[in-house]
Design an enzyme around this catalytic site. Structure first.
Site, PDB file in Angstrom:
ATOM      1  N   ALA A  70       0.866  -1.178   0.000  1.00  0.00           N
ATOM      2  CA  ALA A  70       0.000   0.000   0.000  1.00  0.00           C
ATOM      3  C   ALA A  70       0.901   1.225   0.000  1.00  0.00           C
ATOM      4  O   ALA A  70       0.847   2.056   0.896  1.00  0.00           O
ATOM      5  CB  ALA A  70      -0.928  -0.017   1.206  1.00  0.00           C
ATOM      6  N   ASN A 100       4.613   5.423 -16.864  1.00  0.00           N
ATOM      7  CA  ASN A 100       3.399   5.038 -16.143  1.00  0.00           C
ATOM      8  C   ASN A 100       2.814   6.266 -15.455  1.00  0.00           C
ATOM      9  O   ASN A 100       3.503   6.949 -14.701  1.00  0.00           O
ATOM     10  CB  ASN A 100       3.718   3.940 -15.133  1.00  0.00           C
ATOM     11  CG  ASN A 100       2.465   3.391 -14.462  1.00  0.00           C
ATOM     12  OD1 ASN A 100       1.897   4.034 -13.586  1.00  0.00           O
ATOM     13  ND2 ASN A 100       2.028   2.226 -14.881  1.00  0.00           N
ATOM     14  N   CYS A 131      -6.594   4.399  -9.810  1.00  0.00           N
ATOM     15  CA  CYS A 131      -6.654   5.406  -8.734  1.00  0.00           C
ATOM     16  C   CYS A 131      -8.092   5.827  -8.465  1.00  0.00           C
ATOM     17  O   CYS A 131      -8.919   5.832  -9.363  1.00  0.00           O
ATOM     18  CB  CYS A 131      -5.908   6.671  -9.114  1.00  0.00           C
ATOM     19  SG  CYS A 131      -4.444   6.368 -10.017  1.00  0.00           S
TER      20      CYS A 131
END
Lengths: 303, 244
Positions: A70, A100, A131
Site C-alpha cells: 500500500a 506510467n 486510482c
C-alpha cells in the site's frame, strides 16, 4: 527480427520482457546491478502531476506466495521526474521507456501525459486507471467503463504516443472495461494491476498494513491474471500486455499463449533483483524445449 | 549491493531467543558498520532484512532474535547449509562525523550493529562508551564482547536484576562528543530527548525489497522523503521528523 523480438504498438522490442511499474523505480538503481538495455523496455514508477509521499507505513505485508503493498503512488511529481529522474535514466538506458501515469481527475491525467508527450525518451504512455476518482466519489476510474473511457479520450487528445491502459482486476467484468478503453481510442491494454487484499496481525489484532488494505501481487495471482489476459485478448483487437505473478520464462510463454504481446514482470524483481535478466537469458532454452521458433508466432496461440 | 550464496559456519543461541550466526562468503559489497543484508528463506516469499553485527574479508556475523516464522526457520539451520543473501544494503553509520569520545546506545536486538561500529571507532583511535539495555538479566548478550574491544561498557535492565535498573537513558555518561544508537522506536525517541549532542539513529521498517525499488519503507525527513532501506537505515538526529 530476432526470435525473441515482438512489436508493441508499432515500436519494436528486442524481447517481450518489461519490468512493471513500481518494482523498478526509475531504472538507474537496477542499472548498477546489470545492463538494463537487455530489457524490452521498462515501465517507470507511477507518476502523478504533483509530488506524493503516499500512505503511512507499514506499507508491506507478506502472504503465501505473494505480498501486499500500500505504497500509495509515492513519486516526486511529473516535473521532478522530467527534470531529475529521466536525465539520470538516459545515461544508462538507451531504448524508449514506458511512462506510467496516475491521476485523481481526468484533467490531472491529461496534464501529466501532455508533459511526458514532449519527451523523445518516452515510447509509450501506460495509464493506470486504478486510482480513486476524486470527482467521482472516490471510486476507481478503472471499475467503470464510462470513467475509464473518459480518461483514455482526454489522454489521447494530448499525445501522439501509443496509450496503453493498465486495468484493475477488481471488477466484475474486465472485458467490458477493456472494450470501453479500446472504443475510446486506447492503443493497448495492460493487465492485471494488483488484487485488493488484507492481512491481520494476530498479536495486535490490527491490520498489518497501516492503510488496512493494499494490492496483492506475486506468483499466487498468476492464474487470475492469465485468465483475465486470455479474456481481454480474445475480446479486443489492440495489443495486450500480460502481467501478474510472472516469475519464470515458462510463465512468460504461458502469458503470450493466452494473448499477451509483451509481458510485465513486477514483484519478482523485489525478491530477485536479477529476475528480468534471468528470464531473458532463459527464454531461448524454454523456447527450444517447447519447439518455439519465434515468440511473435505464439501470441494468442490458445483459442 | 551483491547477490551471493553464503555458507553457515556457526549458528548458536546466545539467550533463549537470540542467536548468533557466522556466515562465510563474499563480503565485498559492505563498506560500513550498520549496513544490513536481506536473506531469502525456503518457502517464505519476502526476504528477511537483518543488520550485520561484524564482517571481515571471509565472512560476517549476524545476531538475530526469533520473532516470527523467518527468524524461527533461520534458528533451525545448521553449519554447512547455504543462504541466498543480498549484501551491502543501506548506508550504515558514518564515523567521520564523530569526535574523540563516542557514545553507543543499544537496546535489545538493536545491540548487534553497534558491535562492528565499536570495532571501527576503536580502530580509528576513539574513546568509546557503550550502554546496552535489555528487559531482563536473562536477555543480556555481548557485554563481554564489547569490553574485549576496549570499550567502557554499562548494562541496564528494566527488571533491575543485572547492571543499572532502568533504560539506556538512565545510564548516560556525563561526557561524550557524539552518539550512535539502534533499538526499538520508543527507545530511539527517549534517546533523542535525553542526549545533548548530535548523533545517528538506525531505524527499522517492514520492507518489500530492501534495496530501494519498491518504496515500501519510506519516511518523511527534514531533507525530504527517504527510504529506510536505501537512504537509511541510519539517519542523523537533525534530519529526523519524529511522529507523535
Amino acid at each position: 527480427m530476432g526470435k525473441l523480438s515482438v512489436e508493441l504498438c508499432g515500436i519494436p522490442l528486442d524481447n517481450p520482457i518489461i519490468p512493471a511499474s513500481g518494482t523498478f523505480g526509475y531504472g538507474y538503481e537496477f542499472a548498477e546491478l546489470y545492463d538494463i538495455n537487455c530489457l524490452g523496455t521498462f515501465s517507470f514508477k507511477g507518476t502523478t502531476l504533483h509530488p506524493r509521499f503516499g500512505n503511512p507505513t507499514p506499507r508491506i505485508a507478506e502472504c503465501t506466495a505473494g505480498m501486499i503493498n500500500a505504497v500509495g503512488l509515492q513519486n516526486p511529481g511529473v516535473d521532478a521526474v522530467i527534470a531529475e529522474e529521466l536525465p539520470k535514466l538516459a545515461k544508462v538506458f538507451h531504448k524508449p521507456v514506458m511512462a506510467n501515469v496516475s491521476g485523481f481527475s481526468v484533467e490531472e491525467y491529461a496534464e501529466t501525459c501532455k508533459k511526458l508527450d514532449e519527451l523523445s525518451q518516452v515510447g509509450w504512455l501506460e495509464v493506470n486507471v486504478s486510482c480513486p476518482n476524486v470527482h467521482g466519489g472516490g471510486m476507481s476510474f478503472g471499475v467503470d467503463p464510462v470513467a475509464a473511457a473518459s480518461v483514455v479520450k482526454a489522454v489521447k487528445a494530448v499525445t501522439t504516443k501509443p496509450v496503453i491502459v493498465k486495468l484493475s482486476p477488481n471488477v466484475t467484468d474486465i472485458v467490458a472495461i477493456a472494450k470501453a478503453c479500446e472504443d475510446a481510442g486506447a492503443d493497448g491494454i495492460s493487465l492485471i494491476n494488483t488484487l485488493l487484499g488484507m492481512r491481520i496481525d494476530l498479536r495486535t489484532r490490527k491490520p498489518i498494513i497501516a492503510n488496512k488494505m493494499g494490492g496483492f501481487s506475486g506468483p499466487a495471482i498468476f492464474p487470475v491474471a492469465l485468465r483475465m489476459v486470455y479474456q481481454v485478448a480474445h475480446a479486443v483487437s489492440i495489443p495486450v500486455i500480460g502481467m501478474g505473478g510472472v516469475q519464470s520464462s515458462e510463465d512468460v510463454i504461458e502469458m503470450m499463449l493466452a494473448g499477451a504481446t509483451a509481458v510485465e514482470v513486477g514483484t519478482a524483481n523485489l525478491i530477485d533483483p536479477f529476475a528480468c535478466k534471468k528470464i531473458i537469458d532463459d527464454l531461448p532454452r524454454v523456447m527450444q524445449r517447447y519447439h518455439i521458433a519465434s515468440l511473435a508466432d505464439i501470441i494468442k496461440g490458445v483459442d | 549491493m551483491k547477490q551471493c550464496i553464503f555458507t553457515i559456519e556457526k549458528n548458536i543461541a546466545l539467550t533463549e531467543s537470540v542467536f548468533e550466526m557466522r556466515l562465510l562468503g563474499d563480503t565485498s559489497a559492505f563498506s560500513r558498520p550498520g549496513q544490513f543484508l536481506n536473506i531469502r528463506l525456503e518457502g517464505l516469499f519476502l526476504r528477511r532484512p537483518i543488520s550485520v553485527c561484524d564482517y571481515d574479508e571471509n565472512g560476517l556475523t549476524i545476531v538475530y532474535k526469533v520473532v516470527g516464522m523467518g527468524t524461527a526457520q533461520l534458528s533451525r539451520m545448521h553449519p554447512g547449509e547455504t543462504l541466498d543473501l543480498l549484501t551491502g544494503l543501506g548506508n550504515g553509520y558514518d564515523t567521520a562525523k564523530c569526535g574523540d569520545h563516542a557514545l553507543l546506545l543499544g537496546g535489545g536486538v538493536g545491540v548487534p550493529p553497534l558491535y562492528g561500529l565499536c570495532k571501527t571507532l576503536i580502530a580509528e583511535g576513539k574513546q568509546v562508551s557503550v550502554v546496552l539495555g535489555f528487559n531482563t538479566k536473562e536477555e543480556v548478550f555481548y557485554e563481554n564482547e564489547f569490553r574485549a574491544l576496549g570499550a567502557d561498557v554499562t548494562v541496564t535492565t528494566v527488571d533491575g536484576l543485572y547492571g543499572i535498573k532502568g533504560f539506556v537513558t538512565d545510564a548516560l555518561p556525563e561526557r561524550y562528543d557524539y552518539f550512535f544508537t539502534c533499538g526499538p522506536e520508543p527507545m530511539l525517541k527517549a534517546v533523542d530527548k535525553a542526549t545533548a549532542t548530535s548523533g545517528q539513529f538506525s531505524f527499522e521498517e517492514r520492507m518489500g525489497c530492501g534495496f530501494g525499488a519498491c518504496m515500501g519503507c519510506s519516511c518523511k525527513t527534514v531533507t525530504g522523503f527517504k527510504r529506510i532501506c536505501k537512504d537509511g537505515p541510519v539517519l542523523e538526529k537533525e534530519e529526523i521528523l519524529w511522529e507523535s
